[in-house]
Design a protein around this motif. Structure first.
Motif, PDB file in Angstrom:
ATOM      1  N   GLU A  98     -15.157   4.250  83.059  1.00  0.00           N
ATOM      2  CA  GLU A  98     -14.843   4.151  81.629  1.00  0.00           C
ATOM      3  C   GLU A  98     -15.477   5.287  80.832  1.00  0.00           C
ATOM      4  OE1 GLU A  98     -14.267  -0.238  80.116  1.00  0.00           O
ATOM      5  OE2 GLU A  98     -16.054  -0.134  81.372  1.00  0.00           O
ATOM      6  N   ALA A 102     -13.561   7.806  78.255  1.00  0.00           N
ATOM      7  CA  ALA A 102     -13.998   8.097  76.889  1.00  0.00           C
ATOM      8  C   ALA A 102     -14.217   9.594  76.687  1.00  0.00           C
ATOM      9  CB  ALA A 102     -15.277   7.324  76.575  1.00  0.00           C
ATOM     10  N   ASN A 130     -10.244   8.181  69.104  1.00  0.00           N
ATOM     11  CA  ASN A 130     -10.236   7.530  70.415  1.00  0.00           C
ATOM     12  C   ASN A 130     -10.359   6.020  70.268  1.00  0.00           C
ATOM     13  OD1 ASN A 130     -13.242   6.636  70.932  1.00  0.00           O
ATOM     14  ND2 ASN A 130     -13.350   8.679  69.994  1.00  0.00           N
ATOM     15  N   PRO A 131     -10.044   5.270  71.320  1.00  0.00           N
ATOM     16  CA  PRO A 131     -10.072   3.800  71.240  1.00  0.00           C
ATOM     17  C   PRO A 131     -11.457   3.192  71.436  1.00  0.00           C
ATOM     18  CG  PRO A 131      -9.266   4.480  73.384  1.00  0.00           C
ATOM     19  CD  PRO A 131      -9.449   5.745  72.586  1.00  0.00           C
ATOM     20  N   TYR A 132     -12.499   4.019  71.578  1.00  0.00           N
ATOM     21  CA  TYR A 132     -13.817   3.495  71.916  1.00  0.00           C
ATOM     22  C   TYR A 132     -14.756   3.369  70.718  1.00  0.00           C
ATOM     23  CZ  TYR A 132     -12.345   4.146  76.722  1.00  0.00           C
ATOM     24  OH  TYR A 132     -11.665   4.064  77.909  1.00  0.00           O
ATOM     25  N   TRP A 159     -19.195   1.415  67.751  1.00  0.00           N
ATOM     26  CA  TRP A 159     -18.213   0.993  68.747  1.00  0.00           C
ATOM     27  C   TRP A 159     -17.104   0.157  68.117  1.00  0.00           C
ATOM     28  CZ3 TRP A 159     -18.506   3.213  73.369  1.00  0.00           C
ATOM     29  CH2 TRP A 159     -19.747   3.686  73.812  1.00  0.00           C
ATOM     30  N   LYS A 160     -15.916   0.334  68.620  1.00  0.00           N
ATOM     31  CA  LYS A 160     -14.808  -0.521  68.208  1.00  0.00           C
ATOM     32  C   LYS A 160     -14.920  -1.848  68.956  1.00  0.00           C
ATOM     33  CE  LYS A 160     -11.744   3.297  66.998  1.00  0.00           C
ATOM     34  NZ  LYS A 160     -10.440   3.985  67.208  1.00  0.00           N
ATOM     35  N   LYS A 163     -15.362  -2.573  72.851  1.00  0.00           N
ATOM     36  CA  LYS A 163     -15.346  -1.288  73.551  1.00  0.00           C
ATOM     37  C   LYS A 163     -16.734  -0.699  73.797  1.00  0.00           C
ATOM     38  CE  LYS A 163     -10.886  -0.716  73.978  1.00  0.00           C
ATOM     39  NZ  LYS A 163     -10.238  -0.548  75.306  1.00  0.00           N
ATOM     40  N   ASP A 164     -17.776  -1.454  73.537  1.00  0.00           N
ATOM     41  CA  ASP A 164     -19.136  -0.933  73.707  1.00  0.00           C
ATOM     42  C   ASP A 164     -19.442  -0.754  75.196  1.00  0.00           C
ATOM     43  OD1 ASP A 164     -21.816  -0.343  73.774  1.00  0.00           O
ATOM     44  OD2 ASP A 164     -22.394  -1.841  72.291  1.00  0.00           O
ATOM     45  N   LEU A 165     -19.405   0.479  75.656  1.00  0.00           N
ATOM     46  CA  LEU A 165     -19.613   0.759  77.075  1.00  0.00           C
ATOM     47  C   LEU A 165     -21.055   0.540  77.512  1.00  0.00           C
ATOM     48  CD1 LEU A 165     -17.452   4.002  77.504  1.00  0.00           C
ATOM     49  CD2 LEU A 165     -16.787   1.607  77.803  1.00  0.00           C
ATOM     50  N   ARG A 168     -21.442  -3.212  78.907  1.00  0.00           N
ATOM     51  CA  ARG A 168     -20.552  -3.760  79.919  1.00  0.00           C
ATOM     52  C   ARG A 168     -21.370  -4.562  80.921  1.00  0.00           C
ATOM     53  NH1 ARG A 168     -18.895   2.130  82.223  1.00  0.00           N
ATOM     54  NH2 ARG A 168     -20.907   2.734  83.094  1.00  0.00           N
ATOM     55  N   SER A 187     -24.014   3.204  81.722  1.00  0.00           N
ATOM     56  CA  SER A 187     -23.124   4.064  80.951  1.00  0.00           C
ATOM     57  C   SER A 187     -23.802   5.350  80.489  1.00  0.00           C
ATOM     58  CB  SER A 187     -22.597   3.313  79.727  1.00  0.00           C
ATOM     59  OG  SER A 187     -21.851   4.180  78.887  1.00  0.00           O
TER      60      SER A 187
END
Length: 226
Positions: A98, A102, A130-132, A159-160, A163-165, A168, A187
């Motif tokens: 992921e 990103a 971006n979607p993150y 973070w969206k 989407k918080d990497l 995870r 991450s």
């Protein structure tokens, strides 16, 4: 004859003892002189360090237009920076799947060393939409505080939703609904929140000293020697 020999021997011993006393005195004087000379060497080393710093500052300014020109050219190459990071052995070890996704939105990287180079530097990462996360730029800065201790600070990542990497799970469900241990590394983006040891930030040093001077060598190196 033996007595004479003994007398000679005692005389030789006497001379030898005197020589030792003289030698010890000379040695002490030599040590003191060595210390004086060493102080001069240390003074010159300090002066050399100051002069080297001035030269480095001068050439840092001269390099800036070329860094800008290089950044403009890099912008014409899709996925330049994510490819560079993936091809770098130390950085790639920090990237999960992921993270790579990103970093495909990473459009520009800049490293700025402060005018007083010894005081620190800043690394800026610029991202396309971006979607993150919401941020257009993420930065991490390294410097020294009033006590002379190394410290760091960074941009808070917005973070969206979902989407918080950095959060995870350590476990992810497989298709059968069972859980398996997550084999991916922590991450890459946790680096922005880690300020535990600013004086030994390996990733920051790698980007500043290894990647930034010549990122093209890693972009072109896919690790395949064949």
């Amino acid at each position: 004859m033996s007595a004479s020999t003994a007398k000679v021997s005692r005389k030789e011993n006497s001379n030898h003892d005197g020589a030792e006393e003289t030698s010890e005195k000379e040695q002490q004087e030599a040590i003191e002189h060595i210390d004086e000379v060493q102080n001069e060497i240390d003074r010159l080393n300090e002066q050399a360090s100051e002069e080297i710093l001035k030269v480095e500052q001068q050439f840092n300014k001269l390099r800036q237009p070329y860094f800008q020109k290089r950044s403009d050219l890099i912008a014409k190459i899709p996925n330049f920076w994510v490819t560079t990071f993936v091809n770098h052995p130390q950085v790639s070890a920090l990237l999960g799947e992921e993270d790579e996704e990103a970093l495909h939105y990473l459009s520009r990287v800049e490293v700025t060393e402060f005018e007083d180079i010894k005081s620190g530097y800043r690394i800026d990462f610029y991202f396309d939409e971006n979607p993150y996360f919401e941020n257009k730029a993420l930065s991490k800065e390294f410097n020294v505080n009033e006590s002379g201790d190394p410290v760091s600070k960074s941009t808070e990542i917005k973070w969206k939703a979902g989407k918080d990497l950095t959060k995870r799970s350590a476990q992810t469900p497989n298709k059968a609904g069972k859980k398996r241990q997550h084999e991916e590394p922590e991450s890459f983006f946790t680096w922005f929140t880690d300020h535990s040891d600013a004086g030994a930030d390996e990733l920051g040093e790698v980007i500043k000293d290894d990647i930034w001077p010549n990122p093209l060598q890693y972009y072109l190196d896919d690790g395949d020697d064949d």
